[in-house]
Design a protein around this motif. Structure first.
Motif, PDB file in Angstrom:
ATOM      1  N   ILE A 220       0.565   4.320  -2.655  1.00  0.00           N
ATOM      2  CA  ILE A 220       0.328   5.706  -2.224  1.00  0.00           C
ATOM      3  C   ILE A 220       1.463   6.603  -2.709  1.00  0.00           C
TER       4      ILE A 220
ATOM      5  N   THR B 181       0.827  -1.206   0.000  1.00  0.00           N
ATOM      6  CA  THR B 181       0.000   0.000   0.000  1.00  0.00           C
ATOM      7  C   THR B 181       0.859   1.253   0.000  1.00  0.00           C
ATOM      8  N   THR B 182       1.964   1.219   0.731  1.00  0.00           N
ATOM      9  CA  THR B 182       2.850   2.399   0.786  1.00  0.00           C
ATOM     10  C   THR B 182       3.399   2.726  -0.595  1.00  0.00           C
TER      11      THR B 182
END
Length: 471
Positions: free
Chosen positions: A401, A397-398
């Protein structure tokens, strides 16, 4: 074969924290790079040979079913017994069963990365056989309880000083002089009895000749010949992509393999095995078995984005020239095959979810493709794995993003230039004598090496200034 449960990041960190490993890698890959360059320079037809090698492999891959059946037919006619294995587990089981049928106690093995791929050493040990690796480098790996770290030099992660200590600890008659020659003689004394008393010999194959059913091995130590001749049974394990149509095609590939792997014109020993011993033969096995292994290769054949990887002749040139491999070594990659070719193959063998980091462990500088003897577009294949990882939702997810933020900034030039200007100023504040030894956001880089201080202005600003000056 299973990828290590330790994350790639942690394996890479451990490799970077080991200064002795860097010495060992530099000694081997640096020498290999120089020798290959000299061998290629002395062979003006090398590029033409690469084109021919690519065409040979592409032709075989396109007609793999035909050549597999032809090989099986001719190998069987020579007296060999051909076995088919769809998976690594099936291949190991076939070999172990053949050893049991031979009532074997002692088994000798010639280096084969296919054997490592299918987990054969572990399977033989679990079955209770006395297993002895006969290549010098694999002998070192076995004594140390290691895994191979390179497909040509399996023990390249160990310095000669470490090998000396290992031999003195493990050999019955260790060397007394600290020379390479003395250490080799120590290994020869240790292995000689194993060669002559083995019940079964297991080897790989560099090439499989469809028109005769013969297998071809190339070595520099002569251990392959001494391993495969005395035992009653000889078992060959080989991937189905190892096929070539004929002897002349095999020699065309050998001209590429040897120069790319070791920088020599030809290896010391090139041996063709074709069936068991005949009545008028002076030596050779009573039984000759060939285990043809798929283990994901059919899947690669059916996938246009991976099919070109089936050209690979396992020379190791890509890893010898890889800037990442030369910092980390082979064990950091976690699977059987390290380096750029391993980063492509491991997701096939172990699944992308377990090995998605490998495709990102690449600068995409293209050196691997430049030196590949059969012109495999490795950077393109690695980008393909990155794309697939993104599409399959495997990226953290990082990362998603972070890329979203970068897209937002990069699509607004004024904002991008503002951020770039601030970053340049910040980097100069942390610089000392042209280098940055520590700075927030650069920790992963500066932990092991300094980062160069940036220019006073961006590339585009310099370009526009120089463009204006020349007009």
């Amino acid at each position: 074969m299973q990828t290590s449960v330790i994350s790639f990041h942690d394996r890479a960190q451990a490799a970077l924290d080991d200064p002795t490993l860097k010495i060992a890698i530099d000694r081997t890959t640096g020498n290999a790079e120089k020798k290959r360059a000299a061998a290629v320079a002395a062979f003006p037809q090398f590029e033409a040979a690469r084109d021919l090698g690519q065409r040979i492999k592409d032709h075989v891959v396109a007609h793999l079913d035909h050549y597999l059946l032809e090989f099986e037919r001719n190998a069987t006619a020579s007296g060999a017994k051909v076995h088919w294995a769809a998976t690594a587990e099936e291949a190991s089981r076939i070999v172990v069963d053949l050893c049991k049928q031979a009532n074997a106690k002692r088994v000798t093995r010639v280096k084969s990365m296919l054997g490592e791929e299918i987990g054969l050493p572990h399977a033989l040990d679990e079955a209770g056989f006395e297993r002895y690796e006969t290549d010098l480098a694999e002998h070192i790996v076995q004594l140390a309880g290691d895994r191979p770290s390179h497909i040509i030099w399996p023990s390249m992660h160990r310095t000669r000083e470490q090998v000396s200590a290992l031999f003195k600890q493990s050999h019955q008659q260790p060397h007394s002089e600290e020379t390479i020659e003395a250490m080799v003689e120590s290994a020869r004394r240790e292995l000689r009895d194993k060669f002559l008393s083995a019940d079964v010999a297991i080897s790989g194959a560099n090439f499989l000749l469809a028109d005769t059913g013969a297998t071809c091995t190339v070595t520099n130590e002569g251990n392959a010949e001494l391993t495969t001749s005395p035992p009653r049974v000889h078992i060959v394990t080989a991937g189905i992509e190892k096929l070539v149509p004929s002897l002349s095609h095999a020699f065309a590939m050998l001209r590429l393999l040897v120069r790319s792997a070791t920088g020599a014109e030809v290896t010391q020993y090139t041996t063709f095995h074709c069936g068991p011993r005949r009545p008028d033969d002076l030596d050779g096995p009573e039984e000759f078995h060939i285990v043809l292994v798929d283990n994901g290769r059919s899947k690669m054949l059916a996938d246009a984005s991976l099919r070109e990887m089936l050209r690979c002749i396992r020379c190791g040139a890509c890893m010898n020239h890889c800037v990442v491999f030369r910092q980390l070594g082979g064990h950091a990659y976690g699977g059987t095959y390290p380096g750029p070719m391993g980063a492509v193959l491991t997701p096939v063998l172990d699944g992308l979810e377990k090995s998605r980091d490998l495709a990102h462990a690449c600068t995409l500088n293209g050196k691997c493709q430049e030196v590949c003897p059969v012109k495999i577009p490795l950077p393109t294949l690695l980008r393909g794995w990155r794309d697939r990882s993104w599409r399959d939702g495997l990226e953290p997810t990082t990362t998603r993003i972070g890329l979203g933020l970068f897209t937002f900034v990069a699509s607004r030039p004024w904002l991008y230039r503002l951020g770039q200007g601030l970053a340049l100023r910040a980097m100069r504040l942390f610089g000392r004598n042209g280098w940055i030894s520590s700075m927030p956001g650069l920790g992963a880089w500066t932990r092991h090496r300094d980062f160069p201080v940036s220019e006073t202005s961006s590339f585009m600003a310099q370009y526009q200034r120089r463009k204006g000056q020349s007009s």
